[in-house]
Design an enzyme around this catalytic site. Structure first.
Site, PDB file in Angstrom:
ATOM      1  N   LYS A  87       0.838  -1.203   0.000  1.00  0.00           N
ATOM      2  CA  LYS A  87       0.000   0.000   0.000  1.00  0.00           C
ATOM      3  C   LYS A  87       0.879   1.262   0.000  1.00  0.00           C
ATOM      4  O   LYS A  87       0.621   2.222  -0.732  1.00  0.00           O
ATOM      5  CB  LYS A  87      -0.951  -0.013   1.206  1.00  0.00           C
ATOM      6  N   GLN A 110      -4.176  -1.830   9.687  1.00  0.00           N
ATOM      7  CA  GLN A 110      -4.083  -3.137   9.045  1.00  0.00           C
ATOM      8  C   GLN A 110      -4.642  -4.224   9.964  1.00  0.00           C
ATOM      9  O   GLN A 110      -4.249  -4.332  11.120  1.00  0.00           O
ATOM     10  CB  GLN A 110      -2.608  -3.433   8.680  1.00  0.00           C
ATOM     11  N   ASP A 157     -10.619   2.633   4.238  1.00  0.00           N
ATOM     12  CA  ASP A 157     -10.874   1.190   4.116  1.00  0.00           C
ATOM     13  C   ASP A 157     -12.378   0.914   4.031  1.00  0.00           C
ATOM     14  O   ASP A 157     -12.786  -0.192   3.703  1.00  0.00           O
ATOM     15  CB  ASP A 157     -10.295   0.440   5.331  1.00  0.00           C
TER      16      ASP A 157
END
Ligand code: NAD
Length: 292
Positions: free
Chosen positions: A52, A96, A119
């Site tokens: 990412k 994460q 997200d």
């Protein structure tokens, strides 16, 4: 059979994002900035976060990677999230997953400013998605929708079987595919670990989206000829023929299922690359929402 090529599609979409970010900055907008938090050192999570950050560089975005030890408390992690919420330089925040056992992912996700929730996991983002309102879509389902759109696959009226009901993949996928949109407009069946006779459902599917987390679980006898198969799974299996001793496979038995399909995604080089596109589109959107 046509392969749904994540390398090809993500390449095109990343070019579009890059150009849009350049135009945005030329008009006086801010350079998008993604902040990622990694707790502990799970090797798969390290690889995902690393990718990412690398993509931020590639697209000309700023990024910050905050590494915290696995013994970090939930309160300390939430304090970091709140600090990033208040930092005007940061547009998007991702934590994460999975987190260490002692930290509740729900509590941490709930602490993220919905305006920075790139997200798309915050309850406000998910609620807006269900209602069809503008929001950050969860990155993997978003990426799959972009893939279907790229190949102009008309899913209207199709029977779509989603296997897996996680909050980050299966459940939002089922919502997006049933929405009055294209791609979408499908009749959706959501299957999960308690589904009886899974094969009865999959054999009737025009499109199967597998997000199970079990290597090669969807076999050829479960797939109707001509079906579209989207394989979300990323599973590492032993492979003595590889130098590393292992390789990645999906939730679909690709070698035997692919010859039956009209379209299928490979693993790797399929959905995983599209997930990054979803995340990067959300990050650019987050920067743009702040205005010039
Ligand atoms: P999860 O473990 O949260 O959910 C798995 C789901 O599968 C559950 O809802 C469960 O009910 C269902 N399931 C389990 N066994 C089943 C069975 N025998 N029959 C039917 N359903 C069954 O997993 P997740 O986070 O949704 O991820 C699923 C897979 O996708 C994993 O392999 C993960 O690594 C991968 N993944 C890939 C990407 C990507 O970008 N490609 C992103 C996220 C997750």
């Amino acid at each position: 059979m046509q392969l749904l090529d994540g390398v090809l599609v993500s390449g095109h979409i990343k070019e579009q994002i890059k150009q849009e970010a350049i135009d945005w900055q030329a008009a006086g907008g801010k350079k998008p900035h993604l902040a990622a938090i990694l707790v502990g050192n799970n090797p798969a999570s390290e690889a995902y976060v690393g990718s990412k950050v690398k993509h931020c560089d590639e697209l000309g975005f700023d990024s910050t990677l905050l590494r915290l030890p696995s013994e970090t408390t939930e309160a300390a992690l939430i304090a970091e999230v709140q600090r990033l919420n208040e930092d005007p330089a940061v547009d998007g925040i991702l934590v994460q997953l999975p987190l260490p056992e002692h930290i509740s992912p729900d509590s941490v996700i709930n602490a993220i400013d919905p305006g920075k929730d790139v997200d798309g996991f915050h309850p406000i983002s998910q609620g807006r998605m269900v209602l069809g309102q503008p929001t950050f879509l969860p990155a993997t389902p978003y990426g799959i929708m972009l893939m279907l759109e790229y190949y102009k696959i008309n899913t209207s009226g199709m029977h779509c079987v989603v296997i897996g009901r996680s909050n980050i993949v299966g459940t939002p996928m089922s919502v997006l595919m049933s929405r009055a949109s294209n791609p979408g407009n499908a009749t959706v069946t959501l299957c999960h670990s308690r589904t009886r006779n899974l094969k009865d459902f999959t054999l009737n599917a025009d499109i199967i989206i597998a997000a199970i987390g079990k290597p090669r679980y969807v076999t050829a006898d479960m797939v109707k000829p001509g079906a579209i198969v989207i394989d979300v799974g990323i599973n590492r299996i032993e492979d003595a023929s590889r130098k590393s001793g292992s390789r990645l496979v999906g939730d679909v038995d690709f070698d035997n299922v692919a010859p039956l399909c009209s379209y299928i995604t490979p693993v790797p080089k399929g959905v995983g690359l599209m997930t990054i596109c979803g995340l990067m589109k959300n990050t650019l959107q987050a920067a743009k929402q702040k205005g010039i």
